[in-house]
Scaffold this motif. Sequence first.
Motif, PDB file in Angstrom:
ATOM      1  N   GLY A 258       0.782  -1.229   0.000  1.00 60.65           N
ATOM      2  CA  GLY A 258       0.000   0.000   0.000  1.00 60.65           C
ATOM      3  C   GLY A 258       0.810   1.273   0.000  1.00 60.65           C
ATOM      4  N   TYR A 259       2.110   1.187  -0.306  1.00 58.32           N
ATOM      5  CA  TYR A 259       2.976   2.364  -0.279  1.00 58.32           C
ATOM      6  C   TYR A 259       3.403   2.772  -1.687  1.00 58.32           C
ATOM      7  N   ASP A 260       3.688   4.048  -1.842  1.00 53.76           N
ATOM      8  CA  ASP A 260       4.311   4.543  -3.065  1.00 53.76           C
ATOM      9  C   ASP A 260       5.818   4.364  -2.942  1.00 53.76           C
ATOM     10  N   VAL A 261       6.487   4.053  -4.057  1.00 55.01           N
ATOM     11  CA  VAL A 261       7.929   3.830  -4.032  1.00 55.01           C
ATOM     12  C   VAL A 261       8.575   4.502  -5.226  1.00 55.01           C
ATOM     13  N   GLU A 262       9.768   5.009  -5.024  1.00 55.04           N
ATOM     14  CA  GLU A 262      10.529   5.676  -6.087  1.00 55.04           C
ATOM     15  C   GLU A 262      11.986   5.251  -6.008  1.00 55.04           C
ATOM     16  N   VAL A 263      12.575   4.932  -7.144  1.00 53.61           N
ATOM     17  CA  VAL A 263      14.015   4.692  -7.199  1.00 53.61           C
ATOM     18  C   VAL A 263      14.688   6.069  -7.303  1.00 53.61           C
ATOM     19  N   VAL A 264      15.268   6.523  -6.211  1.00 53.11           N
ATOM     20  CA  VAL A 264      15.832   7.866  -6.179  1.00 53.11           C
ATOM     21  C   VAL A 264      17.299   7.895  -6.596  1.00 53.11           C
ATOM     22  N   ALA A 265      17.919   6.731  -6.685  1.00 52.82           N
ATOM     23  CA  ALA A 265      19.314   6.677  -7.136  1.00 52.82           C
ATOM     24  C   ALA A 265      19.595   5.317  -7.745  1.00 52.82           C
ATOM     25  N   GLN A 266      20.353   5.313  -8.814  1.00 53.77           N
ATOM     26  CA  GLN A 266      20.830   4.092  -9.442  1.00 53.77           C
ATOM     27  C   GLN A 266      22.354   4.157  -9.436  1.00 53.77           C
ATOM     28  N   MET A 267      22.962   3.149  -8.856  1.00 55.42           N
ATOM     29  CA  MET A 267      24.397   3.181  -8.645  1.00 55.42           C
ATOM     30  C   MET A 267      25.061   1.878  -9.056  1.00 55.42           C
ATOM     31  N   ARG A 268      26.298   1.984  -9.414  1.00 56.86           N
ATOM     32  CA  ARG A 268      27.105   0.797  -9.686  1.00 56.86           C
ATOM     33  C   ARG A 268      28.068   0.642  -8.519  1.00 56.86           C
ATOM     34  N   TYR A 269      27.892  -0.422  -7.803  1.00 58.30           N
ATOM     35  CA  TYR A 269      28.620  -0.633  -6.567  1.00 58.30           C
ATOM     36  C   TYR A 269      29.824  -1.537  -6.772  1.00 58.30           C
ATOM     37  N   ASP A 270      30.933  -1.075  -6.326  1.00 57.53           N
ATOM     38  CA  ASP A 270      32.183  -1.818  -6.459  1.00 57.53           C
ATOM     39  C   ASP A 270      32.384  -2.692  -5.229  1.00 57.53           C
ATOM     40  N   ILE A 271      32.353  -4.006  -5.406  1.00 57.49           N
ATOM     41  CA  ILE A 271      32.579  -4.942  -4.307  1.00 57.49           C
ATOM     42  C   ILE A 271      34.070  -5.250  -4.233  1.00 57.49           C
ATOM     43  N   PRO A 272      34.737  -4.843  -3.173  1.00 55.02           N
ATOM     44  CA  PRO A 272      36.166  -5.122  -3.063  1.00 55.02           C
ATOM     45  C   PRO A 272      36.435  -6.562  -2.644  1.00 55.02           C
ATOM     46  N   LYS A 273      37.628  -7.031  -2.877  1.00 58.88           N
ATOM     47  CA  LYS A 273      38.023  -8.372  -2.457  1.00 58.88           C
ATOM     48  C   LYS A 273      38.320  -8.338  -0.964  1.00 58.88           C
ATOM     49  N   MET A 274      37.459  -8.993  -0.186  1.00 61.50           N
ATOM     50  CA  MET A 274      37.587  -8.956   1.270  1.00 61.50           C
ATOM     51  C   MET A 274      37.596 -10.336   1.906  1.00 61.50           C
ATOM     52  N   TYR A 275      36.956 -11.299   1.274  1.00 60.81           N
ATOM     53  CA  TYR A 275      36.800 -12.625   1.866  1.00 60.81           C
ATOM     54  C   TYR A 275      37.522 -13.675   1.017  1.00 60.81           C
ATOM     55  N   GLN A 276      37.738 -14.822   1.593  1.00 59.55           N
ATOM     56  CA  GLN A 276      38.500 -15.866   0.918  1.00 59.55           C
ATOM     57  C   GLN A 276      37.834 -16.343  -0.362  1.00 59.55           C
ATOM     58  N   PHE A 277      36.497 -16.328  -0.399  1.00 57.33           N
ATOM     59  CA  PHE A 277      35.808 -16.818  -1.589  1.00 57.33           C
ATOM     60  C   PHE A 277      35.822 -15.795  -2.723  1.00 57.33           C
ATOM     61  N   HIS A 278      36.262 -14.563  -2.464  1.00 55.10           N
ATOM     62  CA  HIS A 278      36.373 -13.568  -3.525  1.00 55.10           C
ATOM     63  C   HIS A 278      37.568 -13.917  -4.417  1.00 55.10           C
ATOM     64  N   THR A 279      37.309 -14.098  -5.702  1.00 52.19           N
ATOM     65  CA  THR A 279      38.379 -14.482  -6.627  1.00 52.19           C
ATOM     66  C   THR A 279      38.880 -13.313  -7.470  1.00 52.19           C
ATOM     67  N   LYS A 280      38.110 -12.211  -7.492  1.00 50.05           N
ATOM     68  CA  LYS A 280      38.509 -11.033  -8.252  1.00 50.05           C
ATOM     69  C   LYS A 280      38.816  -9.877  -7.316  1.00 50.05           C
ATOM     70  N   ASP A 281      39.634  -8.953  -7.790  1.00 46.99           N
ATOM     71  CA  ASP A 281      39.984  -7.797  -6.963  1.00 46.99           C
ATOM     72  C   ASP A 281      38.764  -6.946  -6.655  1.00 46.99           C
ATOM     73  N   SER A 282      37.844  -6.854  -7.599  1.00 49.15           N
ATOM     74  CA  SER A 282      36.605  -6.118  -7.381  1.00 49.15           C
ATOM     75  C   SER A 282      35.570  -6.552  -8.411  1.00 49.15           C
ATOM     76  N   VAL A 283      34.306  -6.408  -8.035  1.00 46.95           N
ATOM     77  CA  VAL A 283      33.192  -6.734  -8.918  1.00 46.95           C
ATOM     78  C   VAL A 283      32.147  -5.641  -8.796  1.00 46.95           C
ATOM     79  N   ASP A 284      31.625  -5.185  -9.926  1.00 46.54           N
ATOM     80  CA  ASP A 284      30.580  -4.166  -9.916  1.00 46.54           C
ATOM     81  C   ASP A 284      29.201  -4.817  -9.815  1.00 46.54           C
ATOM     82  N   VAL A 285      28.358  -4.245  -8.963  1.00 43.16           N
ATOM     83  CA  VAL A 285      26.977  -4.695  -8.818  1.00 43.16           C
ATOM     84  C   VAL A 285      26.074  -3.473  -8.966  1.00 43.16           C
ATOM     85  N   GLU A 286      25.059  -3.576  -9.799  1.00 40.92           N
ATOM     86  CA  GLU A 286      24.120  -2.477  -9.966  1.00 40.92           C
ATOM     87  C   GLU A 286      23.107  -2.503  -8.828  1.00 40.92           C
TER      88      GLU A 286
END
Length: 305
Positions: A258-286
């Motif tokens: 029952g609520y109105d919703v608006e996408v007020v920002a669209q961003m590309r998020y850079d995921i840094p390599k922080m955990y052992q399962f991360h195989t790339k230095d960084s990955v972008d997520v929208e």
Amino acid sequence: MRLKHLESALSSVPVKRFPDPKIDLEQYATSPHLTAAVILTALGNEDIGPGRTAMDLGCGTAMLTIGCALVDTDHVTAVDCDSDAMEVARSNVMAMLGDDEDDSDNDDGDDDDATSSPPVEFVFAKVQHESNQEFLMETLGGGRGGRGRGGRGDRRKGGRGRDRGGRGRSAPPTAAGRSTIAPSNSKSNHEKEQSDGLPFRDDCVDTVLTNPPFGTKQNAGIDVTFLRAATRMARRSVYSFHKSSTRPYLVKKIKEWGYDVEVVAQMRYDIPKMYQFHTKDSVDVEVDLVRVDCGERKKLQNQSN
């Protein structure tokens, strides 16, 4: 306040990243730039700032909490369950805002300095969640599988980051003498339906800001559970981050509530390599920053009661 000025102030936060991040809580750092962009968006909509109260649900290292306080929000409640994160959060708040944040462990009843800066209240609480298979099926192929942090962002495009706390043992709100959000003694119908596990009454703050975990197959839909809890507690608006790939499902759900919703920002998020399962230095997520307008629906509810 301009973006660069707020970003500069937030850059002075002593500990912006988790010293020992916990993958089960999806803990990553929130960049000063991203925090500043979110805060100024909410401030521009008059959702935070003077005369407003706010909650940072899953506060992590308190970047959003501090951002709200720096724009003179009357009262900010920082909610998390991870004791390590809360220790960092308290330290950051003390360094940036002084030592007058609310804390029941240190409350000696002396409120002489309570007006020197916007009070910050820390609350340990857990968002109760059961994995949502409907969400998993409808978003399958959307590239879920956890969340990431880091990078820069602005209102339309950029990077993304988030300090995370998460969910753990519950406790009543601290410093009840100064708190603006008393615990609920009995559950409302909404609370019974939602079963979010949080010890707050409905409509307890003006605005809730949350950057929930995106979730994995084991806790699919946890970001929607966070958002649902946030809409229960906010009487004006909610700001929340979600993967752009889940937008159709998310928008449909919010409208069903029952609520109105608006996408007020669209961003590309850079995921840094922080955990052992991360195989790339960084990955972008929208990712999307959504604003849920809670005010109109709740105004109609109040008129009908």
